[in-house]
Design a protein around this motif. Structure first.
Motif, mmCIF file in Angstrom:
data_model
loop_
_atom_site.group_PDB
_atom_site.id
_atom_site.type_symbol
_atom_site.label_atom_id
_atom_site.label_comp_id
_atom_site.label_asym_id
_atom_site.label_seq_id
_atom_site.Cartn_x
_atom_site.Cartn_y
_atom_site.Cartn_z
ATOM 1 N N LYS A 174 40.518 31.196 43.883
ATOM 2 C CA LYS A 174 41.715 30.934 43.081
ATOM 3 C C LYS A 174 41.402 31.054 41.588
ATOM 4 O O LYS A 174 42.197 31.597 40.807
ATOM 5 N N LEU A 175 40.243 30.567 41.187
ATOM 6 C CA LEU A 175 39.843 30.645 39.780
ATOM 7 C C LEU A 175 39.711 32.094 39.319
ATOM 8 O O LEU A 175 40.097 32.438 38.192
ATOM 9 N N ILE A 176 39.153 32.937 40.179
ATOM 10 C CA ILE A 176 38.974 34.347 39.821
ATOM 11 C C ILE A 176 40.323 35.003 39.551
ATOM 12 O O ILE A 176 40.504 35.729 38.564
ATOM 13 N N VAL A 177 41.281 34.736 40.430
ATOM 14 C CA VAL A 177 42.622 35.307 40.257
ATOM 15 C C VAL A 177 43.250 34.811 38.960
ATOM 16 O O VAL A 177 43.852 35.584 38.196
ATOM 17 N N GLU A 178 43.105 33.523 38.683
ATOM 18 C CA GLU A 178 43.766 32.938 37.518
ATOM 19 C C GLU A 178 43.139 33.384 36.200
ATOM 20 O O GLU A 178 43.853 33.642 35.224
ATOM 21 N N VAL A 179 41.813 33.480 36.158
ATOM 22 C CA VAL A 179 41.191 33.917 34.905
ATOM 23 C C VAL A 179 41.470 35.399 34.667
ATOM 24 O O VAL A 179 41.620 35.845 33.513
#
Length: 270
Positions: A174-179
């Motif tokens: 999820k962090l990868i998508v958001e950043v």
């Protein structure tokens, strides 16, 4: 991750796959973070971006990297115990061997398997022999029971570790998508400030998700303390281990070798 009676069970193949996802994910996340500030620098230098917006984008980019780095370091901290579930699984497997060996001894020395026709041998020696055999069988059976409990608890702990790292892998994805979305928003310069705030707004939520998982894992492992106390109680239970030691296999009453047929195939001599 399979379950049994509502409890997480451990799969070595799944665990290795999850850890592979986490390793790849952390590297990707770190690489994505490295793109944020250069993206802000690039768009801020464009003629159509005014000074106020440029400073805002720079600030958002720096905060994004700051928050992202803190989350990344937090994830690396929780990964320090990543090998524990594997060792728990391996030890659980070894304890099943101990259980099988102990239960085998227990079955072999039961009075049913060692019964001797009392028409040929009777008296105190005969009774002491069967009594000692029963005590040995009970003690070996208790070892088998303890070994099973140890194996089961180790497997449950390994399963809890797997469940925890599944959560971590999901948060990283999820962090990868958001950043990546934040970087794209910064680079676009169209509603870039609003879009770039996505990561900062979700950062606390993602950190809380991992912290909650840590708390749940700690609570579960805390219950295993009770299991350890129970195992200790079984190990020193005087029912199977008189005075806390293995039952004596010898008896002074063995010198009574009364035979009833008058012509024993063996005899005891003083």
């Amino acid at each position: 991750m399979s379950t049994e009676s509502g409890k997480a069970m451990f799969s070595l193949a799944q665990y290795e796959a999850v850890m592979g996802e986490i390793e790849t994910g952390t590297k990707t996340f770190e690489a994505k973070l490295a793109e944020v500030i250069p993206a802000a620098d690039s768009v801020s230098s464009q003629w159509y971006v005014n000074h106020v917006l440029a400073e805002l984008l720079q600030w958002i980019a720096r905060k994004t990297v700051e928050v992202g780095t803190e989350i990344l370091n937090f994830i690396r901290d929780v990964l320090k115990g990543a090998t524990a579930p594997i060792f728990m699984f391996m030890d659980a497997y070894k304890w099943t061997d101990f259980k099988a060996a102990a239960n085998g001894v227990s079955a072999d020395v039961t009075t049913q398997n060692l019964v001797i026709d009392n028409s040929d041998w009777s008296g105190k020696g005969h009774e002491a022999y069967l009594g000692a055999a029963a005590a040995q069988s009970a003690a070996a059976g208790r070892i088998g029971s303890v070994a099973k409990s140890v194996s089961d608890n180790l497997m449950l702990c390994a399963g809890a570790g797997l469940a925890f790292y599944v959560v971590v892998a999901g948060v990283i994805a999820k962090l990868i998508v958001e950043v990546a979305a934040a970087t794209a928003a910064i680079s676009s310069a169209v509603f870039s400030a609003v879009g770039a705030m996505i990561f900062l707004e979700s950062g606390a939520v993602n950190t809380m998700a991992i912290a909650t998982a840590v708390g749940a894992l700690a609570a579960f492992l805390g219950t295993q303390v009770n299991a350890l106390i129970t195992l200790h109680g079984e190990a020193v239970d005087p029912t199977s281990f008189p005075n806390g030691v293995w039952p004596n296999s010898n008896s002074a009453q063995y010198n009574d070798g009364t035979v009833n047929d008058g012509d024993a195939d063996w005899s005891l001599k003083d």
